[in-house]
Enzyme design. Structure first.
Site, PDB file in Angstrom:
ATOM      1  N   GLU A 112       0.868  -1.173   0.000  1.00 54.25           N
ATOM      2  CA  GLU A 112       0.000   0.000   0.000  1.00 54.25           C
ATOM      3  C   GLU A 112       0.899   1.215   0.000  1.00 54.25           C
ATOM      4  O   GLU A 112       1.959   1.203   0.628  1.00 54.25           O
ATOM      5  CB  GLU A 112      -0.875   0.036   1.255  1.00 54.25           C
ATOM      6  CG  GLU A 112      -1.866  -1.080   1.331  1.00 54.25           C
ATOM      7  CD  GLU A 112      -2.544  -1.142   2.691  1.00 54.25           C
ATOM      8  OE1 GLU A 112      -2.162  -0.377   3.610  1.00 54.25           O
ATOM      9  OE2 GLU A 112      -3.446  -1.964   2.831  1.00 54.25           O
ATOM     10  N   TYR A 124       7.106   1.697  -8.247  1.00 52.95           N
ATOM     11  CA  TYR A 124       6.384   0.429  -8.150  1.00 52.95           C
ATOM     12  C   TYR A 124       5.879  -0.012  -9.520  1.00 52.95           C
ATOM     13  O   TYR A 124       5.985  -1.183  -9.891  1.00 52.95           O
ATOM     14  CB  TYR A 124       5.233   0.534  -7.150  1.00 52.95           C
ATOM     15  CG  TYR A 124       5.684   0.817  -5.729  1.00 52.95           C
ATOM     16  CD1 TYR A 124       6.851   0.267  -5.211  1.00 52.95           C
ATOM     17  CD2 TYR A 124       4.935   1.629  -4.892  1.00 52.95           C
ATOM     18  CE1 TYR A 124       7.256   0.520  -3.917  1.00 52.95           C
ATOM     19  CE2 TYR A 124       5.335   1.890  -3.589  1.00 52.95           C
ATOM     20  CZ  TYR A 124       6.501   1.335  -3.109  1.00 52.95           C
ATOM     21  OH  TYR A 124       6.897   1.580  -1.822  1.00 52.95           O
TER      22      TYR A 124
END
Length: 157
Positions: A112, A124
């Site tokens: 997260e 990411y």
């Protein structure tokens, strides 16, 4: 004053131990608006956890905390000390996590991230993570709360 350039050839990634918590907490306190406590770091040791340090000249310059349950790895925390950010060190540490997880026959890595953390989101995505959902108003922030972006990288593809 410019940030010290890190020689990536001399970097080491080693398991985190209890004796490293002070160094890790020092980085955590400078990187996150709502840092983990030392107690929280200490609670993340045990058989399902694997946490590592990124060392340059034997100094801790980054870390991650992860856990594994039933083939799923969760990246719980990751940081690079502010003085050397922007040199691709987070990418090195995250790639290590993926490789380490794959070597352990894990299937996925979940994380997260704050919706406002555009640098992390870009990293990411570069390393194969995809957004799967959002948690509305999950993280506290200066002006209230902000969403968490839930991402996953499938290792077996």
């Amino acid at each position: 004053m410019s940030a010290p350039l890190i020689n990536k050839e001399k970097l080491k990634i080693v398991p985190m131990g209890l004796a490293d918590i002070e160094d890790v907490f020092n980085i955590e306190s400078r990187c996150h608006s709502h840092p983990w406590s030392k107690k929280l770091f200490l609670s993340n040791f045990g058989t399902r956890y694997f946490s590592h340090l990124l060392l340059a000249d034997e100094q801790v310059i980054g870390y991650f905390v992860a856990s594994s349950v039933a083939g799923e790895v969760t990246l719980m925390n990751i940081a690079i000390t502010p003085e050397v950010q922007g040199q691709g060190l987070g990418e090195i540490l995250l790639q290590f996590l993926k490789d380490y997880s794959q070597a352990k026959d894990e299937e996925e890595v979940w994380l997260e991230v704050r919706a406002s953390n555009l640098y992390a989101l870009k990293l990411y995505q570069k390393l194969g993570f995809v957004e799967l959902d959002r948690r509305k108003d999950y993280y506290p922030c200066k002006n209230g709360r902000e969403d968490a972006v839930i991402m996953c990288c499938y290792l077996s593809l």
